[in-house]
Enzyme design. Structure first.
Site, mmCIF file in Angstrom:
data_model
loop_
_atom_site.group_PDB
_atom_site.id
_atom_site.type_symbol
_atom_site.label_atom_id
_atom_site.label_comp_id
_atom_site.label_asym_id
_atom_site.label_seq_id
_atom_site.Cartn_x
_atom_site.Cartn_y
_atom_site.Cartn_z
ATOM 1 C CB SER A 184 0.849 -13.698 3.809
ATOM 2 O OG SER A 184 1.983 -13.553 4.663
ATOM 3 C CE LYS A 185 -0.087 -4.896 4.365
ATOM 4 N NZ LYS A 185 0.834 -4.636 5.462
#
Ligand code: GLU
Length: 515
Positions: free
Chosen positions: A264-265
């Site tokens: 994920s970011k």
């Protein structure tokens, strides 16, 4: 066999995750390998998730990566429009066809009624409460209301959606090209909305209709879409398109570096690496503007980045790791895509960048040095910059590091590495350096071989071994104990400059000579 046609179908809802870039790349490689067409279709029917600038971001990202579609909103072919919002009117006839054939139905339930249904089911301990073949009969829809009621509701403007009528008991099978046969029982699928109250199709309907109308032969997309695939298969069947249904290939997930869940970011932000191809600012989960940092701005070369991405879930079956895009095309096959998720490893991305930097011609890299020197107020000829680039390119990971390392060619050492001074700045080194410096001072130019033989002459004069002087010499010229080929540094700097630097070092370090 019909021509291979594949599509990348992003929704413009924000920055494009590198998982999306990989999906685009695999589609592109598959198309090129099979002399087919690669299509970019923008899936923007969900107005509530639409983010301004996201489509441009996707376009720019693909351009930077060199993943160029054969057909797209910007370069339309004969199957346009390529933006779903511009195809709105096209979907209605298929919804009507499903309604007429009793394969879909109108539903008038209000959000409150839907909530109440879910609550009821939860209380009755139904594990996964959904609108399906059982519950639909207790709801407000064209299956439970009379034809007159339905008509009067529609005529008086009561909002409605159209839902698919999923059969109660049916096995749905999909032969996924990566996963093999997947079997799903229709009772696990809910009666998904096909058309929303604003008249827009949902993703499911638009996706299937467009894949059909655009003559897509292979749907290659992320694993997160696998649960939707049975519904899509059902839609192909309901619409009478089963014979021409595309083949499916669901790509493995991109995993966090430790393999625990989807990358994920947040992982990127926490561990300090980009998860997006290029920089962008978009609303984050809580709606406030967030920065999405990209590989482009972090100094990665697009070809190295693509090579890296290609290996996240695919391998050629050989030891070879460096592949140009044409080589990737040549070697790519869906059979060699792994089923298991691919662990993300930023060190590998850096390694690829280094490899690609190394093989970039010096004259292309020289510009960075010329520009850097200009900004810092120095002059640097192209031929010198080319030599410097040749000397440094094997030693840096990112292109912007070139100028940092090139500074030694323009500035005197700011300081001298203390450890090296302590160990290597000896009387015998100073004796040889003094002699060497004097000889160099009388010359106008020197090449690296001459620099070496001249040094050897000085060493011979005093009967001193080269190993006892080399680091001191380097220290006097660059201030450091290690670095690129010293004789080449001397050639680039020129004998007068080197002579001057030796003199300065001897003066500065006079007190520190070790006997
Ligand atoms: N619009 C979907 C997405 O955003 C496309 C999924 C598909 O390729 O079918 O990923």
């Amino acid at each position: 066999m019909s021509q291979v046609r594949v599509r990348f179908a992003p929704s413009p809802t924000g920055a494009l995750h590198i998982g999306g870039v990989r999906t685009a790349l695999y589609n592109y490689l598959f198309a090129k390998k099979n002399d087919g067409k690669f299509i970019l279709r923008v899936e923007d029917t969900d107005q509530s998730r639409y983010v301004k600038g996201a489509e441009e971001y996707i376009k720019e990202s693909l351009e930077w990566c060199g993943i160029n579609p054969d057909e797209s909103p910007y370069h339309p072919g004969e199957f346009g429009p390529y933006r779903q919002s511009e195809r709105k009117d096209l979907y209605k006839q298929y919804v009507d066809q499903l309604l007429e054939n009793d394969l879909a139905y109108y539903a008038f339930d209000t959000p409150e009624e839907l909530d109440a249904m879910r609550e009821r089911l939860k209380e009755a301990k139904v594990h996964n409460p959904q609108y399906n073949s059982i519950t639909r009969m207790q709801m407000s829809n064209s299956l439970t209301l009379s034809a007159e009621d339905v008509k009067s509701k529609i005529d008086s403007g009561v909002p409605y959606v159209v839902r698919i009528k999923v059969p109660a008991k049916e096995d749905i099978r999909i032969n996924d090209l990566i996963r093999g046969w997947v079997k799903v029982h229709s009772s696990t699928i809910d009666d998904k909305v096909l058309m929303k109250s604003d008249g827009m199709p949902t993703y499911h309907l638009a996706n299937v209709v467009d894949d059909h109308l655009m003559k897509i032969t292979h749907v290659i997309r992320g694993e997160e879409w696998l649960p939707s695939a049975p519904l899509h298969v059902l839609l192909y069947k309901f619409l009478g398109w089963e014979e021409e249904m595309p083949q499916f290939a669901h790509l493995p997930l991109l995993l966090k570096p430790d393999g625990n869940g989807k990358l994920s970011k947040r992982d990127g932000d926490k561990l300090g690496f980009p998860v997006f191809p290029i920089n962008g600012d978009f609303p984050g989960k809580d709606g406030s503007l967030e920065h999405f940092s990209g590989y482009r701005e972090a100094g990665y070369l697009p070809d190295g980045f693509i090579n890296f991405i290609a290996f996240l879930g695919w391998n050629p079956g050989t030891e070879q790791e460096i592949f140009s895009v044409p080589e990737l095309v040549e070697n790519f096959s869906l059979e060699r895509i792994n089923k298991a998720g691919a662990k993300f490893d930023i060190e590998k991305a850096k390694w690829y960048n280094q490899q690609y930097l190394k093989s970039t011609p010096e004259n292309e890299l020289a510009n960075y040095i010329i520009n850097g020197s200009k900004e810092a107020g120095f002059e640097c000829s192209e031929s010198t910059a080319i030599k410097i680039a040749g000397l440094l390119k094997e030693r840096v990971t990112f292109i912007h590091e070139l100028w940092d390392d090139a500074k030694i060619f323009f500035e005197l050492p700011e300081s001298y590495d203390d450890k090296v001074v302590k160990k290597k700045w000896t009387q015998e080194a100073v004796t040889v350096l003094t002699d060497y410096g004097t000889t160099l001072g009388s010359l106008d130019s020197i090449n690296s071989e001459e620099a070496k033989s001249t040094l050897e002459q000085s060493l011979e004069k005093f009967g001193i071994n080269i190993g006892r002087v080399m680091q001191a010499l380097r220290l006097s010229i660059t201030g450091a104990g290690g670095g690129p080929d010293l004789m080449m540094i001397i050639e680039v700097l020129g004998p007068k400059e080197v002579s001057k630097r030796i003199e300065i070092a001897i003066d500065t370090l006079a007190e520190r000579v070790k006997s």
